[in-house]
Design an enzyme around this catalytic site. Sequence first.
Site, mmCIF file in Angstrom:
data_model
loop_
_atom_site.group_PDB
_atom_site.id
_atom_site.type_symbol
_atom_site.label_atom_id
_atom_site.label_comp_id
_atom_site.label_asym_id
_atom_site.label_seq_id
_atom_site.Cartn_x
_atom_site.Cartn_y
_atom_site.Cartn_z
ATOM 1 C CG HIS A 499 -1.830 1.234 1.223
ATOM 2 N ND1 HIS A 499 -1.997 2.026 2.325
ATOM 3 C CD2 HIS A 499 -2.576 1.798 0.244
ATOM 4 C CE1 HIS A 499 -2.818 3.023 2.030
ATOM 5 N NE2 HIS A 499 -3.179 2.909 0.777
ATOM 6 C CG HIS A 504 0.226 6.229 -0.803
ATOM 7 N ND1 HIS A 504 -0.600 7.312 -0.643
ATOM 8 C CD2 HIS A 504 -0.576 5.134 -0.648
ATOM 9 C CE1 HIS A 504 -1.833 6.912 -0.398
ATOM 10 N NE2 HIS A 504 -1.847 5.585 -0.395
ATOM 11 C CG HIS A 690 -4.144 3.166 -4.274
ATOM 12 N ND1 HIS A 690 -5.363 3.767 -4.082
ATOM 13 C CD2 HIS A 690 -3.439 3.361 -3.128
ATOM 14 C CE1 HIS A 690 -5.399 4.318 -2.877
ATOM 15 N NE2 HIS A 690 -4.245 4.086 -2.274
ATOM 16 C CG ASN A 694 -6.894 2.437 0.108
ATOM 17 O OD1 ASN A 694 -6.167 2.729 1.048
ATOM 18 N ND2 ASN A 694 -8.059 3.030 -0.097
ATOM 19 C CB ILE A 844 -8.198 7.927 0.265
ATOM 20 C CG1 ILE A 844 -8.541 7.968 1.756
ATOM 21 C CG2 ILE A 844 -8.408 6.551 -0.294
ATOM 22 C CD1 ILE A 844 -8.500 9.316 2.377
#
Length: 844
Positions: A499, A504, A690, A694, A844
């Site tokens: 994650h 990110h 993602h 997530n 997010i």
Amino acid sequence: MRSKKQRKDHEMIFGALIVQNSDGKSVPGRSVSIQLYSSTKVDPSTGKGKLSEKVKLKQGKSITDKISGIKTTSYRFRVAVEPDFGLPGAFIVKNQHKHEFYLQSLVLQVQDDTLIHFECNSWIYPSQLTQVARVFFSNNCYLPNETPNGLLELRKEELLSLRGDGTGQIEEWDRIYDYGKYDDLGDPARGPQYVRPVLGGSDVYPYPRRAKTNHKQSNNGSKSLEKTNQKGVFDIEITVPPDERFSPEKLSELTKNCIQAALHFVVSQGKSDFRDFKDTRPFHSFIEMYGLFRRYKSHEVDEWAIKKLRTLVPDELFKKIKSAIKEYTVRFPLPQIIRGDEFAWKEDEEFARQMLAGTNATVIQCLQKFPPESSKGVVSSIKLSRIQHNLGGLTLQEAMNQWRIFILDHHDYLMPFLERVSQHGICAYASRTLLFLKDDGTLKPLAIELCFPHSSSGSEREIQRVFYPKAEESEAAMWHLAKAHVAVNDSGYHLLINHWLKTHAVVEPFIVATRRQLSRMHPVHRLLEPHFKDTMHINALYRKVVMNAGGILEKTLFTGEVSMEISSALYKHWRFDEQSLPADLVKRGMAFYNPEHPAGVQLVIEDYPYGADGLEIWVAIKKWVADFCSHFYHDDESLKSDNEIQEWWSEIRNIGHGDKSTETWWFSMTTLSELIEALTTLIWLSSGFHASVNFGHYGYTGYPPNRATKCRRFIPHEGTREFGDFLEDPDRYFLGMLPNRFDVTLHMALAEVVSRHASDEVYLGQQQSPDYWMDDEWIQHRFRRFIKELTEVEKRIRERNADLRLSNRWGPAKISYTLLYPDVSNSASGRSLSGRGIPNSISI
């Protein structure tokens, strides 16, 4: 001003500008002015396009959304230009208002009724702060050597301004993009226990670069940055460049979500231990844990809960809580894993199914060698004689030849850190789990090996304990404890690597390089723009609240203060060319190359929901990217001669991912096929990958017994007092092994926030301004085809989920696999925890 008679010799351009504002601030009007730049008529005195007259906005027409409170105002104006002005290609906006405002879009209508669109989506700060007016380019795209004459200098000037000069303090209104190391994780001002190593820029701690911020160096000589104004666990105030900030609607909604999660966390703690605000008691029964989800009326939220909330949120956020407290529920929502069957998570079949269709279905791999062996040559203790009877009548070699033996391997990367982890009361192993693919397509666990470094100094030996599935009550309960430790390992890898690191962290340098090196007029910039929405802002929030020293991750994850060091260690093995889904599946032995299949690979396990759905998404993205790129680049030479794209790729390799710049696997970026592969991979990481790791977070980890994030007990040895306690009440021992109430509920609160879809989310196959995100009819036509292809993927996913032969689609827990359901129609119901829908970006 010209007279009406003079204006008869001029042409009129009509405009409609839309802005948003929030927080009760007044909406700008006459304090904002607009000027248009010609794309073809050059002003010889400036070398830029000719400027129109300045027009001030007048009274606009406002509409306030009843739910979000966001005010949207539309301003209409007209501009008189000379007949040879040509088509506008850019405009400048100057804000002399006292507040910033959010500029959504501008539409111009020229004399022949041609519409020129400007998709802005940016905050405009007062000119007294910025000292410059903002420039926006139209939605027309040009390669650098095809730029209209009136926009050439503007294009160069804009890119130079975005890069800055590398000096001075970056303020919140500055549109400056630069690179920084991860030197903002530590907080030495709070004590030596909050010092963390700088990640990035060294062989010891390599890491992707982040966007440079305005933090100041600590005055104690530490390389970590000093942070001040600690405002609570759920402080969401952060500064990022204006174009990267959440929209007012998104910010308002995230605020509400954080209040909701903080309220759930506070109520779950109860009145006990108010002074320390940390309930360290264990759960004593499953009924007691299930109580976290029982609802009761909001008027039962007493003053003690309000006081606790004040310690978790910043002052501005707290002011909104007391008046709005009745809008919120005060218990955690029921996670998907226990909605259909409260105890299905205990089943071996469900334990194994989640490796193929859970929130971390990207780690399992086909076993290549038995017994497994560590990178240091330490051989596993798993015995063939103990698993042979579970291979469906096959020998081990026959099963391996048929690609039917799999491993979930959390061994090598954890072993060097376990002794440091255990110093803080955490009981962690490094694990290996072997599984067998049955004839019905489901996986059967064969053995679990839990390892710990030998206590002898410098020894490469390991303490190894192997557990096998058993029917006898006590051994079955021990097997259950072993599965819990595997789930803890997998949760750590999921949060830290799949994650955080692989989405990110690794994507952020691509965003910075795109802003610095690719003009907004560049087609690749326009292609990638939807896939970067909100990423830089959410990353900054993660570093401040989640990934930092003493933050939520260190509080709740078994890896504690070495968490980010572990992600750095695994970044050493990261390769961009292996992040494409087909390459990843082949590397893990979950697929093999087959040119007859659309993605060029064929799955080893047909009923592998993540792989099957993901490959269809991958194929659709790649077709869209290939058509898009081929529309602008006619051959490899046109790519080689594009100076912006070459500088962009060079900066990604040499600076953004500079710690890996000497690797030989980087694309040379000299062929169109390389560009297509790189862009497809980047879009896949930002969207499909993602989403898969997530949005199922709360659905699976919202019930801690299924996927705990740490263990407080090792598995007991026979003959010890702990083993006696275990035999007396296995369930109580199991619950006592899980994190305490504080850690459990804090992690649940985080999982709840990050698993929610925002109501302003833009999904794969959508655009923020769908009618005119790019003024190119062919591209719009091809994008509609992309939408149609994704709609067909949705249909096939629904059909697979309804196929009773595909057991991994539901499993004992009755959770259908929808994490890669595109949801083009946006039926994910905004803030819901639906676990479906693929947002364009890491938002997010």
